[in-house]
Design an enzyme around this catalytic site. Sequence first.
Site, mmCIF file in Angstrom:
data_model
loop_
_atom_site.group_PDB
_atom_site.id
_atom_site.type_symbol
_atom_site.label_atom_id
_atom_site.label_comp_id
_atom_site.label_asym_id
_atom_site.label_seq_id
_atom_site.Cartn_x
_atom_site.Cartn_y
_atom_site.Cartn_z
ATOM 1 N N ARG A 1 -8.423 31.082 -1.744
ATOM 2 C CA ARG A 1 -7.393 30.061 -1.550
ATOM 3 C C ARG A 1 -7.045 29.907 -0.073
ATOM 4 N NH1 ARG A 1 -4.020 31.533 -7.111
ATOM 5 N NH2 ARG A 1 -5.430 30.256 -8.381
ATOM 6 N N HIS B 1 -10.530 22.419 -5.785
ATOM 7 C CA HIS B 1 -11.141 23.728 -6.076
ATOM 8 C C HIS B 1 -10.210 24.897 -5.721
ATOM 9 C CE1 HIS B 1 -13.556 24.131 -2.008
ATOM 10 N NE2 HIS B 1 -12.345 23.723 -1.801
ATOM 11 N N GLU B 2 -10.477 26.010 -6.331
ATOM 12 C CA GLU B 2 -9.606 27.198 -6.205
ATOM 13 C C GLU B 2 -8.176 26.894 -6.633
ATOM 14 O OE1 GLU B 2 -11.278 29.669 -5.966
ATOM 15 O OE2 GLU B 2 -13.078 28.757 -5.171
ATOM 16 N N GLY B 3 -8.049 26.117 -7.684
ATOM 17 C CA GLY B 3 -6.719 25.780 -8.195
ATOM 18 C C GLY B 3 -6.256 24.443 -7.645
ATOM 19 N N HIS C 1 -1.099 25.274 -8.116
ATOM 20 C CA HIS C 1 -0.432 26.052 -7.071
ATOM 21 C C HIS C 1 1.066 25.804 -7.056
ATOM 22 C CE1 HIS C 1 -3.796 28.096 -5.396
ATOM 23 N NE2 HIS C 1 -4.511 27.002 -5.524
#
Lengths: 608, 608
Positions: free
Chosen positions: A303, A448-450, A455
Amino acid sequence: MTGSNPLVRDRDVDFLLYEVHNVLDLCKLPAFAEHGRETFDLFLRSAAKLARDSLFPLFREMDEQPARLVDGRVHEHPKMGELYARMVELGIVTAGRPEEVGGAQLPSCITSMAYLYLMAGNGGAVGYPLLTAGAGHLIESFGSDALRELFLERMYGGSWSGTMALTEPQAGSSLGDITTSASPIEGREDVYRIKGNKIFISGGDHQFLDNIVHLTLARRVGDPAGVKGISLFAVPRMRPVAGAPEQLEFNDVHTSQLVHKIGWKGLASLGLSYGENEDCRGWLVGKPCQGLRYMFQMMNEARLLVGANATATASAAYHESLAYARVRTQGRRLDRRTGADSSGPVALIEHPDVRRMLLRQKAIVEGSMSLIVASARYADLAEHHEDPARREQARLLLDMLTPVTKSFAAERGFESTSLALQIHGGYGYSSEYLPELWMREQRLNSIHEGTTAIHSLDLLGRKVVAKGGQALMTLAGVIGADIQAAHQHGELVELCEAVTHELERTGKLTQVLGARGLGGDVIGMLAHSVDYLTLFSNLVVAWQWLRIAGASCKALQGPLADERRAYYQAKVEAARYWIRTELADNARLAKLCESAEDSYLKVPDAGW
Amino acid sequence: MTGSNPLVRDRDVDFLLYEVHNVLDLCKLPAFAEHGRETFDLFLRSAAKLARDSLFPLFREMDEQPARLVDGRVHEHPKMGELYARMVELGIVTAGRPEEVGGAQLPSCITSMAYLYLMAGNGGAVGYPLLTAGAGHLIESFGSDALRELFLERMYGGSWSGTMALTEPQAGSSLGDITTSASPIEGREDVYRIKGNKIFISGGDHQFLDNIVHLTLARRVGDPAGVKGISLFAVPRMRPVAGAPEQLEFNDVHTSQLVHKIGWKGLASLGLSYGENEDCRGWLVGKPCQGLRYMFQMMNEARLLVGANATATASAAYHESLAYARVRTQGRRLDRRTGADSSGPVALIEHPDVRRMLLRQKAIVEGSMSLIVASARYADLAEHHEDPARREQARLLLDMLTPVTKSFAAERGFESTSLALQIHGGYGYSSEYLPELWMREQRLNSIHEGTTAIHSLDLLGRKVVAKGGQALMTLAGVIGADIQAAHQHGELVELCEAVTHELERTGKLTQVLGARGLGGDVIGMLAHSVDYLTLFSNLVVAWQWLRIAGASCKALQGPLADERRAYYQAKVEAARYWIRTELADNARLAKLCESAEDSYLKVPDAGW
């Protein structure tokens, strides 16, 4: 134009590291005692050079010649192997790892700025070694000695790469719903038969190294549903032959599909199919059913890396548009606009709205950079401070800043990159200029990555209310101290007051929302989580700008060459811009959160 | 998914035309006396059918197989000629033109909605006939009978196409700096020798028709510098042979370059080079040195068309993401998020933040659509009302709304389209789904036909202060009346009060800024012109939403089927969303404009 683009400016890196965040203080910690400005700068300048001389020149080319799927294998750009070797040679796979595993044991503050250069040069290409680093770190942290010997040495050494394999086609962001399974193999305790499908696996296949180790989430047969039953496995594409571990044999991991991404084309993203022939083996990492907890180490690292990529991309685009605005002439000065003006066309940068777009970019890019250093510093303290209480405090702050650093850079970085395109006018809409490519690259970062929404739920539903609000109180204390420090500079008083006011507003709002959640009204608490994330980000970045402005005012007190003076004055103006223009949006955002404005919850299903 | 995308929803078109804007009233005007709902609907449904059955199916394909430059000529997509013929057959080139030139004499309200369908289907392909329509209209309005006979009949008839040729490589948005020249030809009064270069000429070359007439801005030798010396010329690619006008010979107009755009690939944009062999002839349109004034007719039409394209693109993307959010399941309901939840994944549309993204899109798309109808209605009244005072009033309003309609749809439409991509998650980042293509298409709309900054200067520096503020007062009167009408519905009172408050704020702010300009402080007036444009747009769209909400409340008073009730309720929620969330930003924006926040003017040159 591109030949002169610094991508990330050395002076900004130095200023943030040494004047704003005093990272040399870290060298007082035993972990970094061997280091100092000399070793830091050597690494940073080498990364900058690699970015400018090797990575950036291949950026457009790798977009135009993306990886292809040929007979079930991915063929990446032919220069990728050479780039990988150079990045390994620079040491980026293990730059932050301890000496005992072959690392340089550099602080995250330094590695993150080095990554920034590389990402600004060619985000996709850097993905391969950074994924390898994260995957290796998982084995280093949680794997047995046997697993380290089997996989880690070659990953850290640069001869094998690694990936993170989480997402499945049917589950997307919802990891609790993954169905990849791990079945026991008779007589082998830690090795399982893996079967299932993954999607969007970046770096999931290539030709330039012998092997790829997929750090894979799967559920052992019989383990509980949901996130609690997920375990972590190291699943290599090629496995060591039993009894002859130097030899490799195919481990039944197939490339099922190549995702046709609209950017990051240097880094292929794939569908993977495990165990089509019931012959795929995965080595359990650590204890069973702890997979998601372990994977959070890599996810959190990733992240921050996404935040860095977003910042780097916006930085490269900013510098490109700044250079363009200086050389491209068009139109007349605003105060002499009408009629035939004998003064002739002026540079774009003379136009107020172009300056507005440039300053907005600058505020986003350098604000994000500062936030990355701040987060990295907390990561360093959380891991290496001698006092457990300080480690704990730093961990709380890092956990809270992670979703902000990632999402702010992604969301605002996209706006920023789009402004760089706008400044290029009609030429910006053509692929003969780079802004459109950076815009495409940037668009991934809020996914991507949440996603940003995920978040925002993490921040408001978990992080700011952690330990009964202790995390937020700690942050308020830190920000308060920085406001006090800035307040001594007369010209920052107005800005300090604005940030103080917004800090208080955020505290009160968080209490109200937290109480709502505790009272069982989860929707009332979280329905405006993205607005809360924006509000919180505006504040945190204002805090960064206040620190930057404070350091600049301090420098401006001494004798300075004109150009150096202009450099610091511009920082103060950017701080002013951010606080007066962007932080000023927080009143509206707080009202939306607090009133739980519910129009979108109320739209009837059949009415859309 | 794409098979079921309505692109633009018929029900929304009907609702806006007949329930919100009462366009059947226009049929009371002599110009539209032959028309009625039947002829309107016939045209609209035919356009919708063409868009869905013919244009949209080729949308992705035309992106993937863009026009190519082969031996100096453009080769467009092989199906383009057939599409052009179908659009001509539908009558879109002359739909709004009078019967005496072969047109259908439909109101702009109707043609603009028909264009909306077509643009949502394939924006690039529709560019060819709409550019022909605009170019033809220039000749119709300002050309001599001889010129009409020479060019117009074949353009309106569908056998020749037309373009607008303004921009030059060195001048960009600054038309006063163009250098294309027109030299007299002995013995020919209205025909000149043209020499120069143009860039970004959309539809500037193709193979599917015999000829292309470029409506070109150039400066006659000896005429003044700046905008005052610009004349308008009709410059065909092939010219009628003197004495044998049915035969054509090459007119020395060369395709010098193909711009590699990142979208709109169905419509080639070119560099044109006139008179490389000193043999390019241009026919003067109207009087000399009036070229820019004439061209403003086409530019203003084109601006509204860009607003329509932006709206159409956002509409198609909205409907795609709405359908996706209904069928794609992922994650758990927010109030049951933790642990292994036996209830199973829910559709994306169940997640509050997905709903937020959908409602934001809906508010932007339908708000823009309503604004387009409102602008088109003023265009109809300005041209066809019997009372000159009403014509004059409508013209003032149209002039003021033009930069808003164009820029709002472009700027917010881009945000909207990007949200459609976000809702698609990782799949949205791949070219296997359409949102990324709509995002690329959309990105042009804040650049071409005047950048957002240029429209903001037009709005604040010219339009709202026109006739001593009369234009703005007229608009305030109209909005005030609509607020009063909405105020009778109890549940709209809160919204009416908010809009009233913002209307007053806008009036006061405009007075302050106008006075500043009159006092000679042009920078103080215009430095935040883009913020002013945003503020003004937020208000104007809030006005549209209040009208929509009023019409919906009216409908809700009667007996309605459930589904119809839901339809109107959703409109009221969208109005609420817009006014509480987006209009609420105007306090901040007004403060920026009024305080003339000057950080970006103060950044020292060497400090960026």
